[in-house]
Each structure stands twice: as C-alpha cells, then as structure tokens.
Design a protein around this motif. Sequence first.
Motif, short mmCIF file in Angstrom:
data_model
loop_
_atom_site.label_atom_id
_atom_site.label_comp_id
_atom_site.label_asym_id
_atom_site.label_seq_id
_atom_site.Cartn_x
_atom_site.Cartn_y
_atom_site.Cartn_z
N PRO A 141 -22.80 -0.47 19.24
CA PRO A 141 -22.39 -1.81 19.15
C PRO A 141 -21.04 -1.81 18.35
O PRO A 141 -20.62 -1.16 17.42
N ILE A 142 -20.40 -3.17 18.54
CA ILE A 142 -18.92 -3.25 18.02
C ILE A 142 -19.38 -4.32 16.90
O ILE A 142 -20.34 -5.44 17.09
N GLY A 143 -18.68 -4.07 15.68
CA GLY A 143 -19.16 -5.04 14.47
C GLY A 143 -18.05 -5.01 13.65
O GLY A 143 -16.93 -4.66 13.75
N LYS A 144 -18.36 -5.61 12.37
CA LYS A 144 -17.35 -5.74 11.34
C LYS A 144 -16.98 -4.34 10.56
O LYS A 144 -17.69 -3.37 10.90
N MET A 145 -15.77 -4.32 10.09
CA MET A 145 -15.27 -3.25 9.46
C MET A 145 -14.74 -3.22 8.11
O MET A 145 -14.33 -4.21 7.45
N LEU A 146 -14.93 -2.05 7.50
CA LEU A 146 -14.69 -1.68 5.82
C LEU A 146 -13.41 -1.18 5.70
O LEU A 146 -13.04 -0.13 6.51
N LEU A 147 -12.46 -1.49 5.05
CA LEU A 147 -11.15 -1.01 4.97
C LEU A 147 -10.81 -1.30 3.52
O LEU A 147 -10.97 -2.44 3.07
N THR A 148 -10.32 -0.36 3.09
CA THR A 148 -9.71 -0.41 1.49
C THR A 148 -8.17 -0.19 1.32
O THR A 148 -7.94 -0.15 -0.04
N THR A 149 -7.61 -0.30 2.31
CA THR A 149 -6.21 0.16 2.24
C THR A 149 -5.51 -1.18 1.31
O THR A 149 -5.83 -2.37 1.39
N SER A 150 -4.45 -0.96 0.41
CA SER A 150 -3.90 -1.98 -0.26
C SER A 150 -2.90 -2.85 0.64
O SER A 150 -2.30 -2.23 1.45
N ILE A 151 -2.83 -3.99 0.03
CA ILE A 151 -1.70 -4.86 0.65
C ILE A 151 -0.45 -5.23 -0.43
O ILE A 151 0.07 -6.20 -0.36
N GLN A 152 -0.43 -4.45 -1.46
CA GLN A 152 0.55 -4.46 -2.43
C GLN A 152 1.78 -3.90 -1.79
O GLN A 152 2.03 -2.77 -1.65
N ILE A 153 2.85 -4.76 -1.81
CA ILE A 153 4.11 -3.96 -1.80
C ILE A 153 4.74 -3.35 -3.17
O ILE A 153 4.23 -3.56 -3.89
N ARG A 154 5.83 -2.44 -2.75
CA ARG A 154 6.02 -1.58 -3.79
C ARG A 154 6.94 -2.21 -4.81
O ARG A 154 6.95 -2.31 -5.95
N ASP A 155 7.90 -2.99 -3.98
CA ASP A 155 9.16 -3.53 -4.74
C ASP A 155 10.15 -4.24 -3.79
O ASP A 155 9.73 -4.20 -2.52
N ARG A 156 11.22 -4.49 -4.22
CA ARG A 156 12.33 -5.14 -3.14
C ARG A 156 13.45 -4.49 -3.66
O ARG A 156 13.85 -4.13 -4.81
N THR A 157 14.47 -4.14 -2.26
CA THR A 157 15.62 -3.56 -2.58
C THR A 157 16.81 -4.44 -3.41
O THR A 157 16.41 -5.80 -3.48
N SER A 158 17.78 -4.13 -3.55
CA SER A 158 19.11 -5.05 -4.29
C SER A 158 19.20 -6.24 -3.28
O SER A 158 19.80 -7.07 -3.76
N GLY A 159 19.22 -5.71 -2.07
CA GLY A 159 19.22 -6.93 -1.01
C GLY A 159 17.97 -7.83 -0.69
O GLY A 159 18.12 -8.63 -0.03
N GLY A 160 17.34 -7.62 -1.57
CA GLY A 160 15.83 -8.63 -1.58
C GLY A 160 14.95 -8.07 -0.31
O GLY A 160 13.98 -8.95 -0.16
#
Length: 565
Positions: A141-160
């Motif tokens: 059966p196909i159903g809902k999924m558990l995933l714990t991967t972050s969606i946080q960006i690390r930073d931005r470069t000097s060019g944004g």
Amino acid sequence: MLNFALTLLTSAARLSKANFVRKTRKTAICQDKFLFSLLKTHQQTQFGRDYGFEDIKNIEQFKERIPILTYSGYEKYVERIARGEQNILTSDPVVYFNQSSGSTGKQKLIPVTKRVRKVRSRVTQQSLGFMVDAAIKKGLPIGKMLLTTSIQIRDRTSGGIAYGTSSVGDLRNMDFLYRQVFVHPYDALKPADSTARNYVCLLFALRNPQMRVIGANFPILALQLADYLQRYAEDFIQDLETGKIASWLKLEPDVREALEKQWSAAPQRAAELRSILKSEETLTPIMAWKNLSWIITARGGTSDFYFERFNQYFGDTPIFGGIYAASEATFGIYEDFNSDGTILAIDSGFFEFIPSDEWEKAQPKTVLAHQVEVGKNYRIVVTNYSGLYRYDIGDVVEIVGFYEQAPIIVFRHRMGGLLSATSEKTNEFHATQVLQQLQQEFDLPLANYCITLSENEIPPHYLLNIELLPNHPLNNPEKFLAEFDLKMQQANVSYEDKRRNNILPQPRLRILAPGSFATVRQRLLQKGIPDSHLKIPHINEDRKFLAGLDIEQEVKLSQLEEVSK
C-alpha cells in the motif's frame, strides 16, 4: 486530500517513468542530444567563451577542447557567481548553491538554476514512477511518509545567493501537492535543532498508525530515528496523551506556535503505544507502524554495513534507494526494492566513464554510456546544467548490467577515500565488504567503525576501531582481528600481496568506549556539516581523526592487551 494528492502524483510519476524508459532504448541519441542542447544554451557564458563551445561540432571535439576538471577548476568561476555575477557558468541566473556535505573532503558550492531544479524534479518523478510500479507489483500500500530532513538554509553569499544542502533546496521548493504526502506538517521540518526536528516529526508520525513510508538520506539516519523512538518513547506517549508538545524541546517560538496549532491529543493511540512499550520494554518503528510498506534511503557504497542492523528495528521492510545523487549531479535512478543498481539518469547529464587503467593519468581517456562493459569499474564524469563540464566528482561505479541500452551502475566508493600504509590503496568498498562479513560471521552488529593508521610506526599498522552495541560483547577479539586480516586480503589483492611479503605489518583492533562515534559525529557537526548529510568515513588517512577517544581494549594478533582508560 491525501488520496487526491497520491492519485495525481502517482499518475504523473508513472507517466514520467514511461517517458524515461523510452529514452533508454536510444541512450546514445539521448546523450548526444542532451550535450549539444546544453552547449548551445551555455555557449555565450564566460566558461563557454573560454572554451569555445560555439565551435564544438561533435563529441570528440568536446573531449579535445575541454579538460576533465575537479572542483578546483571551477572555484574562480564559482567565486564570481557568489559575488553576484551572472552568465559565468550558466546562462540562467543562479538562484541557489548546493553545498556539499564536506564529510569526505572540502566543502563546495554548486550553482543551481531554475532549469537545474526542473531537471532534478523530473528525475525525482521518474524515480517515483519506478517506486510506485515496484510497490504495486509487491502489493504494498502507498501512504504517507515520515521525513526529518532540515529545510534550514546555511547562509547567503556576499552576492545574496542562499546556500545549503541539496535536500534543503529540493524541500524548500517542493510544491503544495508533494507536501501532502508527509505524515507531519511541513512546519515540522523547520526546527534548526536536530533533536527537536526529529522529535516533532516522529511525534506527528506516531499519531498515524497507518503511516507507510520512512525516508532518510542515509541508512545511519534511519537507525538514528529508531534510536530517538526508543530514547524518547515515554515523552512521545505523554505528548499524545496530553495534547502538548514537550516543553524541553529547543523550538523557535514561531515554529512551536505553528506546530501547537496543528497538534492535539490522541489518547487511544497513546494507550496502544504504552501497551507495546510495557510488553516489549522498547519501541521500534516496526512495532509503532505494523503496516510499514517500505523505507527510502541510500543504497550502495557503505550502506550494507548499516543494513546489518535494520532487521531489529524495521524487520524485513523493503528498502528503495530513490535516486543516486550528490550536490553536483544526479547520476542514477533505482529501479526496484532491495536493489543497489541504478539506471544511468541519461536525461539529467552527459556522462563519460574513465576505465580503471586510465585513473592515474592527468587527462584520461573516457568511454561513453553505451560503451561501458558489465563487471568493470569506472570513474564517472558528468556535464550538466549546473555549469559543470567534464566534471570528475571522484565516484567509482561498477557496471552491473543494462536497462534497455542504458547502463545500470552501482556506487562503490569515492576516489580520494583511500587508505595506504604502503600504497595498497584500500577503499571504503573493501572495508564495507569485510565488516559486513564479520558482523554476519560473529553475529555482532556494530554501532560503527573506522579504519585508520597508527601514528608512530613506519610502515604503520591498520587500526580497526570499532564501537560495540550494548549487550553485544565481542567474546573472541583475537579471532575477530584474524578474520579481519584474512578478509581484507581476500577483498584487496594489493593488501594481500603486502601482507604476504611482510611489507605491511599486522593490523590491530581497538574497541572504543560506548558513545565514541557520537563524539565523532559532534566533532563533524561543529565543523558545519549538516546533520542530515553527515557521513562518518569508514576509512580515514588522518591519523588523529579519532584522537582523544577512550580505548577499552587494544588487540594484537599475538596477544590480547588491555589498555587502561
């Protein structure tokens, strides 16, 4: 919403798979078309002008004109893009940088454009198509999924320009329909603290006994999920009973507020889990979700070592590899459950393969996708819309067959990840094969291991550093070490030759104190490596990599030596 979302997603995925399969019947034509479309698109970029893309008329000219390059050949271009310059490596604006994990070398920034994301999305859909068809074939059966991967960006470069891991970029740009497949709110992926993020994702997942899929970038992360489930079982059950989210979690105030609005008590489910915990004295994923259909996690490379421990947590739940990809490129699409083979992603890049007898050359000769031979190992080279041209990532793959005319590849190890006391060149694939066999032979699942070299001897000893799991003692460490030595000789003929001729000294075994590899993990996290992409190397030439860890026993082949802590 779930049924509607799944119906749309699975229909689109199966159509995408069918289109890909048609391309595999004309692999050479597909690859040729991809390359010259890319060269035309990028011919007026800085790199395109530097190397005369406009004048390249065939693949041989492409090979002659452009050298095989590693990341160092691109750094000066990437630095300009990071400052905000455009039309350097790609004609499309760079909207994001994939940051490589850095756990196997220097961190890199890989340009990402909207076109790159479109290609990656297409490959993901193709992979989903194979996965759905495999599930239907198995009656899963196909159903809902558990995933714990972050969606946080690390930073931005000097060019944004924002940068972070490739999975962060993928998840942040996931459309609404895909988000409906998660068993937890999308907000559960927002906490910066790793423990808090894993906890809240698991908490929402525990509400739903019919959750079907667990996703983890690497097998070790799936094992860590199982560890969180056991460690915080009482807290999870209490939160399900009370309808509150644990106050001790390090959650950003706005994230906590958003999650609490979506959380409510589930006393019946809490009672069910408490009954399991009381009778079994533990809580594992296969106990919490008895109808788990499959796990999505990386296969190949060192994965088999961790799969040895999967049975106690996940039973015989099938494992699907998803896609074989790195920050730099997407290489392959898994075709079935419990298979390490991936079909070369022929419409995501132009691929060349360096035969093993060319690896030592500065500019080696390459063969094309339709020219590789089954049973041989190659270093893979890619050209793609990230602005990488004849890019040598260092991945060594084995050709295990063909899907129509497209090669089926298995990732074996990364070049540079080599251990040499006397030029024998032991790689992670050698190590993984040996440790997998040892775990089976001694019925001894390990917490983790890393092979290093001794510091002061010339030539140095191999040091097999292992951490035992609780209640899994090693009763005959000298025999374990002797078998390690024998199996290493069987896995690596160069190692065997040097041991037989007494060029390479006898290896030694070090049994590390409990928690040692958790300490190693923290050290790597402190270097800025994202937790969801962290890979602990199983071989390491840095002789101080494990410095400061407590050694409970050091074993030689001639005698057992106790080392005081």
